[in-house]
Write a protein that holds these residues in place. Structure first.
Motif, PDB file in Angstrom:
ATOM      1  N   VAL A  20       0.858  -1.189   0.000  1.00  0.00           N
ATOM      2  CA  VAL A  20       0.000   0.000   0.000  1.00  0.00           C
ATOM      3  C   VAL A  20       0.889   1.233   0.000  1.00  0.00           C
ATOM      4  O   VAL A  20       1.772   1.372   0.854  1.00  0.00           O
ATOM      5  N   LEU A  21       0.634   2.111  -0.958  1.00  0.00           N
ATOM      6  CA  LEU A  21       1.434   3.321  -1.112  1.00  0.00           C
ATOM      7  C   LEU A  21       0.528   4.543  -1.068  1.00  0.00           C
ATOM      8  O   LEU A  21      -0.409   4.659  -1.871  1.00  0.00           O
ATOM      9  N   THR A  22       0.792   5.444  -0.144  1.00  0.00           N
ATOM     10  CA  THR A  22       0.075   6.712  -0.070  1.00  0.00           C
ATOM     11  C   THR A  22       0.935   7.781  -0.722  1.00  0.00           C
ATOM     12  O   THR A  22       2.118   7.917  -0.393  1.00  0.00           O
ATOM     13  N   VAL A  35       0.574  -3.558  -6.040  1.00  0.00           N
ATOM     14  CA  VAL A  35       0.658  -2.305  -5.292  1.00  0.00           C
ATOM     15  C   VAL A  35      -0.671  -1.590  -5.480  1.00  0.00           C
ATOM     16  O   VAL A  35      -1.172  -1.487  -6.601  1.00  0.00           O
ATOM     17  N   VAL A  36      -1.233  -1.113  -4.383  1.00  0.00           N
ATOM     18  CA  VAL A  36      -2.422  -0.261  -4.455  1.00  0.00           C
ATOM     19  C   VAL A  36      -2.016   1.080  -3.873  1.00  0.00           C
ATOM     20  O   VAL A  36      -1.600   1.163  -2.706  1.00  0.00           O
ATOM     21  N   GLY A  89       5.313  -7.758 -14.422  1.00  0.00           N
ATOM     22  CA  GLY A  89       4.696  -8.831 -13.653  1.00  0.00           C
ATOM     23  C   GLY A  89       4.021  -8.416 -12.357  1.00  0.00           C
ATOM     24  O   GLY A  89       3.475  -9.255 -11.656  1.00  0.00           O
ATOM     25  N   THR A  90       4.054  -7.127 -12.026  1.00  0.00           N
ATOM     26  CA  THR A  90       3.435  -6.626 -10.795  1.00  0.00           C
ATOM     27  C   THR A  90       2.278  -5.700 -11.143  1.00  0.00           C
ATOM     28  O   THR A  90       2.433  -4.783 -11.942  1.00  0.00           O
ATOM     29  N   TYR A  91       1.131  -5.944 -10.533  1.00  0.00           N
ATOM     30  CA  TYR A  91      -0.018  -5.063 -10.732  1.00  0.00           C
ATOM     31  C   TYR A  91       0.176  -3.787  -9.923  1.00  0.00           C
ATOM     32  O   TYR A  91       0.608  -3.828  -8.769  1.00  0.00           O
ATOM     33  N   ILE A  92      -0.214  -2.640 -10.525  1.00  0.00           N
ATOM     34  CA  ILE A  92      -0.217  -1.361  -9.817  1.00  0.00           C
ATOM     35  C   ILE A  92      -1.564  -0.703 -10.087  1.00  0.00           C
ATOM     36  O   ILE A  92      -1.925  -0.458 -11.237  1.00  0.00           O
ATOM     37  N   PHE A  93      -2.297  -0.436  -9.005  1.00  0.00           N
ATOM     38  CA  PHE A  93      -3.608   0.186  -9.083  1.00  0.00           C
ATOM     39  C   PHE A  93      -3.522   1.539  -8.387  1.00  0.00           C
ATOM     40  O   PHE A  93      -3.169   1.606  -7.208  1.00  0.00           O
ATOM     41  N   GLY A  97      -4.753   5.254   3.534  1.00  0.00           N
ATOM     42  CA  GLY A  97      -3.813   4.131   3.596  1.00  0.00           C
ATOM     43  C   GLY A  97      -4.224   3.110   4.640  1.00  0.00           C
ATOM     44  O   GLY A  97      -4.105   1.895   4.424  1.00  0.00           O
ATOM     45  N   ASP A  98      -4.735   3.606   5.787  1.00  0.00           N
ATOM     46  CA  ASP A  98      -5.231   2.699   6.833  1.00  0.00           C
ATOM     47  C   ASP A  98      -6.389   1.845   6.316  1.00  0.00           C
ATOM     48  O   ASP A  98      -6.444   0.638   6.574  1.00  0.00           O
ATOM     49  N   ILE A  99      -7.308   2.491   5.607  1.00  0.00           N
ATOM     50  CA  ILE A  99      -8.466   1.759   5.064  1.00  0.00           C
ATOM     51  C   ILE A  99      -8.003   0.658   4.120  1.00  0.00           C
ATOM     52  O   ILE A  99      -8.454  -0.487   4.205  1.00  0.00           O
ATOM     53  N   LEU A 100      -7.084   0.993   3.231  1.00  0.00           N
ATOM     54  CA  LEU A 100      -6.578  -0.021   2.300  1.00  0.00           C
ATOM     55  C   LEU A 100      -5.885  -1.159   3.030  1.00  0.00           C
ATOM     56  O   LEU A 100      -6.128  -2.333   2.742  1.00  0.00           O
TER      57      LEU A 100
END
Length: 179
Positions: free
Chosen positions: A16-18, A74-75, A135-139, A31-34
């Motif tokens: 999780v990235l803010t 990564v979200v 190969g890594t998802y980033i949303f 970020g806490d919610i995620l």
């Protein structure tokens, strides 16, 4: 969500990235919610960070996580608006320069459709987007708590669940690095 009870849930490792110039660990509510939703869904919270609204710093952090075999997705939250400081989509564009990056256009389109139900036409100001990079998802989600909830609850919770039918992102993971 169409959960297939015959299938086994496969937890994945999610970072999780803010993206913010003002948030700190003490007040990073989106970020806490995620992080809470990632863990509640049965996935592993592999990493968490806050990075300033700076495309170079953001691309650097994302590259580090993409290269980490312990991170599958990564979200991010924040930096998807229209102001000069909102640079998350631009950071994702920098990743494209390195190659082996594909846009997931349906993610942003679906996010804005869902967001329209909550905030009406204001959703046009969102540049929510997603890619699969080496190969890594980033949303990339907007920074509001409501946007994070909508993005996780209505898209990511289903697509990151290996039991979701007719298809999901998890089942594609072994093939994401194919050429």
């Amino acid at each position: 969500m169409a959960i297939d009870p015959e299938r086994t849930f496969k937890p994945i490792n999610i970072a999780v990235l803010t993206v913010s110039d003002t948030r700190t660990p003490a007040d990073d509510t989106s970020g806490d919610i995620l992080a809470e939703r990632v863990k509640a869904a049965g996935h592993k919270l592999a990493a968490r960070a806050i990075v300033r609204d700076d495309a170079s710093l953001l691309a650097g952090k994302l590259n580090d996580w993409i290269d980490d075999p312990a991170i599958d997705a990564v979200v991010s939250t924040g930096g998807t608006g229209l102001t000069g400081r909102d640079v998350t989509p631009e950071a994702l564009d920098r990743l494209k320069a390195g190659g082996n990056v594909r846009d997931i256009p349906g993610f942003g389109e679906l996010f804005r459709m869902i967001s329209y139900r909550s905030i009406g036409t204001s959703t046009v100001q969102s540049r929510a987007c997603a890619v699969v990079a080496r190969g890594t998802y980033i949303f990339a989600l907007p920074g509001s708590n409501g946007a994070v909830k909508d993005g996780w609850d209505w898209i990511l919770a289903e697509q990151l669940d290996s039991r979701n039918r007719p298809c999901n992102f998890v089942e594609l993971m072994p093939r994401l690095r194919e050429k």
